[in-house]
Write a protein that holds these residues in place. Structure first.
Motif, PDB file in Angstrom:
ATOM      1  N   GLN A 103       1.001  -1.258   0.249  1.00  0.00           N
ATOM      2  CA  GLN A 103      -0.102  -0.590   0.365  1.00  0.00           C
ATOM      3  C   GLN A 103       0.981   1.670  -0.081  1.00  0.00           C
ATOM      4  O   GLN A 103       0.395   2.189  -0.586  1.00  0.00           O
ATOM      5  CB  GLN A 103      -0.989   0.402   1.019  1.00  0.00           C
ATOM      6  CG  GLN A 103      -1.918  -0.778   1.378  1.00  0.00           C
ATOM      7  CD  GLN A 103      -3.109  -1.372   0.129  1.00  0.00           C
ATOM      8  OE1 GLN A 103      -2.838  -0.173  -0.746  1.00  0.00           O
ATOM      9  NE2 GLN A 103      -3.049  -2.307  -0.319  1.00  0.00           N
ATOM     10  N   LYS A 104       2.442   1.203   0.631  1.00  0.00           N
ATOM     11  CA  LYS A 104       2.840   2.444   0.715  1.00  0.00           C
ATOM     12  C   LYS A 104       3.884   2.923  -0.050  1.00  0.00           C
ATOM     13  O   LYS A 104       3.405   3.991  -0.775  1.00  0.00           O
ATOM     14  CB  LYS A 104       3.726   2.507   2.066  1.00  0.00           C
ATOM     15  CG  LYS A 104       4.586   2.917   2.637  1.00  0.00           C
ATOM     16  CD  LYS A 104       5.077   3.336   3.953  1.00  0.00           C
ATOM     17  CE  LYS A 104       6.560   2.615   3.471  1.00  0.00           C
ATOM     18  NZ  LYS A 104       7.367   2.331   5.009  1.00  0.00           N
ATOM     19  N   ARG A 105       3.851   1.158  -1.424  1.00  0.00           N
ATOM     20  CA  ARG A 105       5.042   1.862  -2.470  1.00  0.00           C
ATOM     21  C   ARG A 105       4.036   1.291  -3.742  1.00  0.00           C
ATOM     22  O   ARG A 105       5.142  -0.099  -3.905  1.00  0.00           O
ATOM     23  CB  ARG A 105       6.174   1.634  -2.496  1.00  0.00           C
ATOM     24  CG  ARG A 105       7.241   2.230  -1.189  1.00  0.00           C
ATOM     25  CD  ARG A 105       8.853   1.937  -1.363  1.00  0.00           C
ATOM     26  NE  ARG A 105       9.170   2.882  -0.493  1.00  0.00           N
ATOM     27  CZ  ARG A 105       9.389   2.056   0.675  1.00  0.00           C
ATOM     28  NH1 ARG A 105       9.386   0.982   1.361  1.00  0.00           N
ATOM     29  NH2 ARG A 105      10.326   2.906   1.223  1.00  0.00           N
ATOM     30  N   GLN A 106       2.868   1.311  -3.707  1.00  0.00           N
ATOM     31  CA  GLN A 106       1.859   1.077  -5.031  1.00  0.00           C
ATOM     32  C   GLN A 106       2.777   0.419  -6.087  1.00  0.00           C
ATOM     33  O   GLN A 106       2.749  -0.325  -6.271  1.00  0.00           O
ATOM     34  CB  GLN A 106       0.873   1.272  -4.637  1.00  0.00           C
ATOM     35  CG  GLN A 106      -0.414   0.129  -4.327  1.00  0.00           C
ATOM     36  CD  GLN A 106      -1.510   1.042  -4.967  1.00  0.00           C
ATOM     37  OE1 GLN A 106      -2.239   1.218  -6.108  1.00  0.00           O
ATOM     38  NE2 GLN A 106      -2.812   0.860  -3.690  1.00  0.00           N
ATOM     39  N   PHE A 107       3.311   1.611  -7.036  1.00  0.00           N
ATOM     40  CA  PHE A 107       3.369   1.339  -8.498  1.00  0.00           C
ATOM     41  C   PHE A 107       4.785   0.661  -8.389  1.00  0.00           C
ATOM     42  O   PHE A 107       5.035   0.049  -9.414  1.00  0.00           O
ATOM     43  CB  PHE A 107       3.455   2.566  -8.782  1.00  0.00           C
ATOM     44  CG  PHE A 107       3.840   2.421 -10.444  1.00  0.00           C
ATOM     45  CD1 PHE A 107       2.943   2.426 -11.581  1.00  0.00           C
ATOM     46  CD2 PHE A 107       5.545   3.248 -10.646  1.00  0.00           C
ATOM     47  CE1 PHE A 107       3.668   2.514 -12.421  1.00  0.00           C
ATOM     48  CE2 PHE A 107       5.422   3.552 -12.115  1.00  0.00           C
ATOM     49  CZ  PHE A 107       4.160   2.966 -12.931  1.00  0.00           C
ATOM     50  N   ILE A 108       5.764   0.973  -7.852  1.00  0.00           N
ATOM     51  CA  ILE A 108       7.120   0.084  -7.826  1.00  0.00           C
ATOM     52  C   ILE A 108       6.553  -1.428  -7.180  1.00  0.00           C
ATOM     53  O   ILE A 108       7.468  -1.852  -8.493  1.00  0.00           O
ATOM     54  CB  ILE A 108       8.049   0.641  -6.574  1.00  0.00           C
ATOM     55  CG1 ILE A 108       8.309   1.936  -7.166  1.00  0.00           C
ATOM     56  CG2 ILE A 108       9.418   0.377  -6.321  1.00  0.00           C
ATOM     57  CD1 ILE A 108       8.875   2.655  -8.650  1.00  0.00           C
ATOM     58  N   THR A 109       6.203  -1.573  -6.215  1.00  0.00           N
ATOM     59  CA  THR A 109       5.565  -2.932  -6.218  1.00  0.00           C
ATOM     60  C   THR A 109       4.698  -3.373  -6.717  1.00  0.00           C
ATOM     61  O   THR A 109       5.662  -4.619  -7.586  1.00  0.00           O
ATOM     62  CB  THR A 109       4.964  -3.322  -4.827  1.00  0.00           C
ATOM     63  OG1 THR A 109       5.289  -2.370  -3.145  1.00  0.00           O
ATOM     64  CG2 THR A 109       4.458  -4.581  -4.503  1.00  0.00           C
ATOM     65  N   ILE A 110       4.067  -3.292  -8.186  1.00  0.00           N
ATOM     66  CA  ILE A 110       3.467  -3.161  -9.146  1.00  0.00           C
ATOM     67  C   ILE A 110       4.394  -4.220  -9.866  1.00  0.00           C
ATOM     68  O   ILE A 110       4.392  -4.509 -10.649  1.00  0.00           O
ATOM     69  CB  ILE A 110       2.317  -2.604  -9.261  1.00  0.00           C
ATOM     70  CG1 ILE A 110       0.874  -2.799  -8.789  1.00  0.00           C
ATOM     71  CG2 ILE A 110       1.590  -2.843 -11.055  1.00  0.00           C
ATOM     72  CD1 ILE A 110       0.177  -1.766  -8.719  1.00  0.00           C
ATOM     73  N   LEU A 111       5.358  -2.781 -10.539  1.00  0.00           N
ATOM     74  CA  LEU A 111       6.088  -2.861 -10.879  1.00  0.00           C
ATOM     75  C   LEU A 111       7.041  -4.003 -10.893  1.00  0.00           C
ATOM     76  O   LEU A 111       7.117  -4.915 -12.117  1.00  0.00           O
ATOM     77  CB  LEU A 111       7.051  -2.178 -11.620  1.00  0.00           C
ATOM     78  CG  LEU A 111       6.403  -0.508 -12.591  1.00  0.00           C
ATOM     79  CD1 LEU A 111       7.835   0.501 -12.569  1.00  0.00           C
ATOM     80  CD2 LEU A 111       6.485  -0.946 -13.524  1.00  0.00           C
ATOM     81  N   GLY A 126      -3.974 -12.113  -9.340  1.00  0.00           N
ATOM     82  CA  GLY A 126      -3.946 -12.043  -8.403  1.00  0.00           C
ATOM     83  C   GLY A 126      -3.478 -10.950  -7.484  1.00  0.00           C
ATOM     84  O   GLY A 126      -4.237 -10.561  -6.689  1.00  0.00           O
ATOM     85  N   LEU A 127      -3.143  -9.928  -8.858  1.00  0.00           N
ATOM     86  CA  LEU A 127      -3.226  -8.270  -7.945  1.00  0.00           C
ATOM     87  C   LEU A 127      -3.990  -7.368  -8.287  1.00  0.00           C
ATOM     88  O   LEU A 127      -5.401  -6.987  -6.988  1.00  0.00           O
ATOM     89  CB  LEU A 127      -2.384  -7.374  -8.974  1.00  0.00           C
ATOM     90  CG  LEU A 127      -0.780  -7.923  -9.088  1.00  0.00           C
ATOM     91  CD1 LEU A 127       0.208  -6.701  -9.739  1.00  0.00           C
ATOM     92  CD2 LEU A 127      -0.628  -6.924  -7.014  1.00  0.00           C
ATOM     93  N   GLY A 128      -5.474  -8.335  -8.982  1.00  0.00           N
ATOM     94  CA  GLY A 128      -6.934  -8.108  -8.875  1.00  0.00           C
ATOM     95  C   GLY A 128      -7.796  -8.565  -7.992  1.00  0.00           C
ATOM     96  O   GLY A 128      -8.220  -8.058  -7.445  1.00  0.00           O
TER      97      GLY A 128
END
Length: 148
Positions: A103-111, A126-128
């Protein structure tokens, strides 16, 4: 006489399909994007189609078609998982410390998840199923990683 089983090998069928798509002109881009979208939704391998797109449309056109098709398929998969997950109460069990970091670093974690050697469907669905994932970050991360 028509098509008979065994009359054409896989190579012949693949070449025929590629010639057909190439012969449709600009509509071939749309066909290939739609096909990549569908096979991404069903978590089927996309690499052969991406390679074929490179042969048909060239490096830039093939990369664009591959990136757009996979991103659309990934986004639809994410949306399906979010919609069904909420209706059915499905969630991805995640230890609290990892969930807080996500939740804190969503974009980087998603990448980073998108770059991991995990099947495309597992990442999309899974991400959904995870709560609080920003759909814009998911789609942008998918586009960045899906461009060959």
């Amino acid at each position: 006489c028509g098509w008979q089983p065994g009359a054409m090998g896989f190579k012949d069928v693949a070449l025929s399909v590629m010639e057909y798509v190439q012969g449709t002109g600009p509509f071939g881009y749309v066909l290939t994007i739609l096909f990549l979208t569908v096979i991404s939704i069903f978590s089927l391998p996309t690499t052969p189609t991406e390679i074929a797109a490179g042969f048909i449309f060239g490096h830039v056109g093939g990369a664009a078609v591959g990136g757009v098709g996979k991103t659309l398929g990934s986004t639809v998969s994410f949306w399906i998982a979010q919609t069904l997950g909420k209706k059915r109460g499905w969630k991805v069990p995640l230890p609290e410390k990892y969930e807080a970091e996500l939740q804190k670093r969503q974009f980087i974690t998603i990448l980073l998840i998108r770059l991991a050697p995990i099947p495309l469907g597992a990442k999309n669905y899974g991400l959904g199923l995870m709560e609080g994932i920003n759909p814009f970050y998911f789609s942008l991360g998918s586009l960045i990683v899906n461009i060959p």
